[in-house]
Design a protein around this motif. Structure first.
Motif, PDB file in Angstrom:
ATOM      1  N   VAL A 180     -24.038 -46.719  -9.826  1.00  0.00           N
ATOM      2  CA  VAL A 180     -23.738 -46.268  -8.463  1.00  0.00           C
ATOM      3  C   VAL A 180     -22.523 -47.026  -7.940  1.00  0.00           C
ATOM      4  N   GLY A 181     -22.495 -48.330  -8.199  1.00  0.00           N
ATOM      5  CA  GLY A 181     -21.352 -49.153  -7.786  1.00  0.00           C
ATOM      6  C   GLY A 181     -20.065 -48.668  -8.441  1.00  0.00           C
ATOM      7  N   ASP A 182     -20.148 -48.383  -9.745  1.00  0.00           N
ATOM      8  CA  ASP A 182     -18.971 -47.897 -10.485  1.00  0.00           C
ATOM      9  C   ASP A 182     -18.450 -46.595  -9.882  1.00  0.00           C
ATOM     10  N   LEU A 183     -19.404 -45.678  -9.615  1.00  0.00           N
ATOM     11  CA  LEU A 183     -19.043 -44.369  -9.101  1.00  0.00           C
ATOM     12  C   LEU A 183     -18.383 -44.492  -7.728  1.00  0.00           C
ATOM     13  N   ALA A 184     -18.981 -45.342  -6.882  1.00  0.00           N
ATOM     14  CA  ALA A 184     -18.446 -45.528  -5.535  1.00  0.00           C
ATOM     15  C   ALA A 184     -17.035 -46.102  -5.601  1.00  0.00           C
ATOM     16  N   ARG A 185     -16.848 -47.082  -6.504  1.00  0.00           N
ATOM     17  CA  ARG A 185     -15.518 -47.691  -6.637  1.00  0.00           C
ATOM     18  C   ARG A 185     -14.495 -46.669  -7.127  1.00  0.00           C
TER      19      ARG A 185
END
Lengths: 128, 222
Positions: free
Chosen positions: B160-165
């Motif tokens: 989720v963090g990767d996608l948001a970034r």
């Protein structure tokens, strides 16, 4: 020759409940001297400083796993012939093969029953 | 038609992106490049270039919509709130089942003592306690299964963090990107044990090897 039920047995598991279960099942089978360790490194220290006739070990423990412990035992001149049974939830072929190649005496997959435990003890130690 | 000077400017932007991105390009950067590419098409344009222009315009709109959709999912809440709460709940399950199992084992050990005091019922009582010990195996398996779920949640948190970034959303506590994994790992991403790749934990029924299959595999070595 029958099994010496007075031999020291070392059971290794990071779940105290599992140690208690295996200890109780071994007591029911007649084993008198059962000691416990919570991971491979503690077990290795105990094995090097005492005299044991059998190790029953879990695999997934920290910091030292059961497989690492097995390899250490097989590489130690004084311990290399020690009967070593792995009792684990790791049931993939790759796990069984890795344990066999490292020199495991037998392999029990969790959850297990008393009959399976006894059968493996007989195959490793002989009748009792 | 677009001038070579503008094409050169676009080339430079792409080159800079390739050098700075370390293989990962932010959607906001892609959007900027697409806009720059659209700028190159201004002036006299052919029908083909016009189609390309419309496709690019659609792409910009799609990227912006995806960014808004992901922002509305509140990925920061997933990381800061939902996943920690879920892992706490799972830890509580392990604690409760462990306590219950130990209470059951206390009772079984008392029955065992009674078996010694009442030899006429000894065998029967021992049989009963053996069954209790066997059934108590579930606690270990439950704990390991829950740990697998916790590690999967951590993996989701990271993704989720990767996608948001990737979509240019700011997450205060976002984890560093990791390589792709075909399957969520059973161990924590930072597990350094030498046989961590062999630690899969309990398998699902049907996937797991049973004792007979393991015995057959062991026998194949003889």
């Amino acid at each position: 020759m029958s099994v010496d039920l007075n031999m020291n047995v070392l059971i290794v598991d990071d779940y105290k409940t599992m140690l208690r279960i295996i200890r109780n099942l071994l007591k029911q089978l007649g084993f008198q001297n059962i000691e416990e360790a919570s991971d491979g490194s503690q077990a290795l220290k105990m094995l090097k400083s005492g005299k044991y006739g059998l190790v029953i070990s879990d695999w997934n423990m920290e910091p030292m796993t059961g497989l690492q412990l097995l390899r250490e035992v097989r590489n130690d001149e004084n311990l290399k012939k020690l009967p070593f049974i792995m009792v684990t939830a790791e049931s993939k072929s790759e796990n069984v093969i890795a344990a066999k190649e490292a020199g495991v005496s037998n392999y029990i997959v969790k959850p297990f029953n008393a009959e399976t435990l006894k059968g493996k003890l007989v195959s490793v130690l002989g009748e009792f | 038609m677009a001038s070579r000077a503008v094409d050169k400017d676009l080339d430079q932007r792409l080159e800079a992106l390739a050098q700075d991105s370390d293989g990962r390009v932010r959607i906001a950067d892609i959007k900027e490049v697409v806009h720059a590419l659209m700028d190159t098409l201004r002036g006299d344009v052919t029908a083909t270039e016009l189609r390309a222009y419309r496709e690019l315009e659609g792409l910009v709109h799609y990227i912006e919509q995806a960014r808004q959709d992901i922002a509305s999912l509140r990925p920061d809440e997933i990381q800061s709130d939902y996943i920690p709460k879920a892992t706490d709940e799972l830890d509580a399950i392990v604690s409760a089942t462990e306590q219950a199992t130990n209470d059951i084992l206390d009772a079984a050990e008392q029955i065992e003592t009674m078996a010694e005091e009442h030899p006429e019922m000894g065998d029967r009582l021992m049989e009963v306690t053996t069954r209790i010990y066997e059934a108590s195996n579930f606690q270990d398996i439950t704990g390991q299964r829950v740990n697998k779920v916790v590690n999967m949640l951590k993996h989701i948190e990271q993704k989720v963090g990767d996608l948001a970034r990737t979509f240019g959303l700011e997450l205060e506590e976002a984890a560093e990107p990791q390589g792709e994994a075909a399957e969520a790992p059973a161990t924590a991403p930072d597990d350094e044990r030498p046989d961590a790749d062999l630690l899969n934990g309990p398998q699902q029924e049907g996937t797991a090897k049973n004792q007979a299959e393991i015995d057959a595999l062991l026998a194949s070595f003889d």
